[in-house]
Write an enzyme that holds these catalytic residues in place. Sequence first.
Site, PDB file in Angstrom:
ATOM      1  N   THR A 154      13.016 -11.873  24.739  1.00 40.75           N
ATOM      2  CA  THR A 154      13.498 -10.683  25.449  1.00 40.75           C
ATOM      3  C   THR A 154      14.887 -10.446  24.880  1.00 40.75           C
ATOM      4  O   THR A 154      15.598 -11.411  24.548  1.00 40.75           O
ATOM      5  CB  THR A 154      13.580 -10.888  26.987  1.00 40.75           C
ATOM      6  OG1 THR A 154      14.526 -11.913  27.261  1.00 40.75           O
ATOM      7  CG2 THR A 154      12.236 -11.267  27.590  1.00 40.75           C
ATOM      8  N   HIS A 155      15.252  -9.203  24.719  1.00 40.13           N
ATOM      9  CA  HIS A 155      16.533  -8.824  24.076  1.00 40.13           C
ATOM     10  C   HIS A 155      16.666  -9.438  22.682  1.00 40.13           C
ATOM     11  O   HIS A 155      17.779  -9.715  22.235  1.00 40.13           O
ATOM     12  CB  HIS A 155      17.737  -9.248  24.934  1.00 40.13           C
ATOM     13  CG  HIS A 155      17.610  -8.856  26.375  1.00 40.13           C
ATOM     14  ND1 HIS A 155      18.029  -7.654  26.866  1.00 40.13           N
ATOM     15  CD2 HIS A 155      17.063  -9.528  27.430  1.00 40.13           C
ATOM     16  CE1 HIS A 155      17.775  -7.590  28.169  1.00 40.13           C
ATOM     17  NE2 HIS A 155      17.167  -8.705  28.534  1.00 40.13           N
ATOM     18  N   SER A 276      10.900  -5.483  -6.629  1.00 40.72           N
ATOM     19  CA  SER A 276      12.101  -4.699  -6.902  1.00 40.72           C
ATOM     20  C   SER A 276      12.215  -4.499  -8.404  1.00 40.72           C
ATOM     21  O   SER A 276      11.809  -5.367  -9.192  1.00 40.72           O
ATOM     22  CB  SER A 276      13.316  -5.456  -6.381  1.00 40.72           C
ATOM     23  OG  SER A 276      14.466  -5.086  -7.088  1.00 40.72           O
ATOM     24  N   LYS A 282      12.289 -10.403  -5.366  1.00 41.62           N
ATOM     25  CA  LYS A 282      11.980  -9.632  -4.164  1.00 41.62           C
ATOM     26  C   LYS A 282      10.494  -9.431  -3.919  1.00 41.62           C
ATOM     27  O   LYS A 282       9.714  -9.221  -4.819  1.00 41.62           O
ATOM     28  CB  LYS A 282      12.649  -8.242  -4.230  1.00 41.62           C
ATOM     29  CG  LYS A 282      14.129  -8.248  -4.054  1.00 41.62           C
ATOM     30  CD  LYS A 282      14.605  -8.884  -2.748  1.00 41.62           C
ATOM     31  CE  LYS A 282      14.295  -8.051  -1.540  1.00 41.62           C
ATOM     32  NZ  LYS A 282      15.194  -6.881  -1.432  1.00 41.62           N
ATOM     33  N   GLU A 289       7.308  -0.764   6.436  1.00 43.47           N
ATOM     34  CA  GLU A 289       8.464   0.135   6.565  1.00 43.47           C
ATOM     35  C   GLU A 289       8.031   1.603   6.480  1.00 43.47           C
ATOM     36  O   GLU A 289       8.498   2.452   7.236  1.00 43.47           O
ATOM     37  CB  GLU A 289       9.489  -0.150   5.460  1.00 43.47           C
ATOM     38  CG  GLU A 289      10.130  -1.518   5.569  1.00 43.47           C
ATOM     39  CD  GLU A 289      10.910  -1.863   4.311  1.00 43.47           C
ATOM     40  OE1 GLU A 289      11.865  -1.154   3.981  1.00 43.47           O
ATOM     41  OE2 GLU A 289      10.551  -2.852   3.637  1.00 43.47           O
TER      42      GLU A 289
END
Length: 477
Positions: A154-155, A276, A282, A289
């Site tokens: 949570t949070h 990348s 990468k 995304e």
Amino acid sequence: MALWSGRFEQSVDEFTQRFGASLPVDKYMYRQDIRGSIAHAKMLGKQGVLSRSDVEHIEVGLLEIENQINQGHFKFDVNDEDIHMAVERELTEDIGAAGQRLHTGRSRNDQVATDTRLWAKDLLDGLMAENYSLRKVILRAAHKNYGVIMPGYTHMQHAQPVLFSHHLLAYFWMFTRDFKRLHDAYVAADVCPLGSAALAGTTYPLDRHYTADLLGFDHPTPNSMDAVSDRDYLLDLLYACSVSMMHLSRLCEEIVTWSTTEFGFITLSDSYSTGSSIMPQKKNPDFAELTRGKTGRVYGDLFALMTTMKSLPLAYNKDLQECKEGPLDAAKTLRDCMICMEGMIDTWTVHSHAMLAEAGLGFTAATDVADYLAKRGMPFRKAHEIVGELVLYCEKHKVGLEDLTLEEFRKFSPLFGRDVVGTLDPEKIAQARNTYGGTGHEAVRLQMHEASKALKRDRATVKRMRAKSAGTDTTAE
Ligand code: ARG
């Protein structure tokens, strides 16, 4: 030459002709347009408005046009404002006067409303089927990873250990609600406006119930003015797509986080990652995304139509032509993103050790230690305070609860016994929460059973819908 050339002395300006056209979008509705026209012709034949031979010629002619469009041989004309005009023009060129008689007792206003509803139903049918596949993949992953423990948050702070399956199933239920929303939009679209004509109905003895039946609609619209100007079902579709994109986006956010070096909970397969151009090491979660990013454009599609509709007086207004592009974009985007999500989940590698290691950190056992004291007679509020002090003590000494000796525990409360150790194991903690809907092993087993029942129920819904109106997936290009 325009269909309304009788009233006009000059032809429309070339630029405005193109500006006013909806063909680039509604050409994707040709199947629906042809289905609608065949049903209308058959109804006119049954009612004695058209001769049997006209109806036959019209049907054969329309099927031939469908065939030509399917094959990519159909020639659209610069004067074809939309698919309705293109099909009628070609039909008249092909079969002569019978083609000109097809537009008896109908208008493009009820025609576009009918086509759009048929098309929305087909889009929704495809989306529901994909939603079903996605949930199947999620449930399969929940089964496969049953027993894997992760920290629940949570949070974004460690809260309590949970089963990874429980976490995944939370998304299963979100997408189950999306299925219902898509189905509700389908029901809203399932009403036939054909026969409303321009706005007021017609003097021909149309049998609108028959047309609705032939097209697989549930019933005809009860008000001709509402019929030609209602696009609520598209707003329902767009809202359903927006909420589902929001759910996908939330899951994508987690996938991005879980695949960071810091978390290391999952590794996406190469087929669902990119590299990348400069940094050789990468491996980026691009598609998660991208899905997160595409959520914005689907919201935009919803807001665009809400805004288009907000000041329209009854009945048809040309503004309504703007209603098609957004839903098509939203449906295609959602469908593609669901397909992508299925692939990501199906091929990712889950690092259960990393999840379990994290599940024990951050004092995730604190609630259970407080419950331990409360179960031995201490009021929970008091127990909460004492465990809070224990956590502070641990933080100061840079240790975890599991590193404390019994003596240290007892300094905080004499109620602590040797068995307190049993409350510190993240696996046991997660296992013990067996209230209905909880993360315990038994509760999750029951949940997976209920999830598979929900899937069966929704598969039956899709089958029932398809039996009622044979649909085509028009999201495919
Ligand atoms: N192209 C129009 C549309 O897509 C068809 C309806 C036109 N009706 C009219 N009265 N201009 O909405």
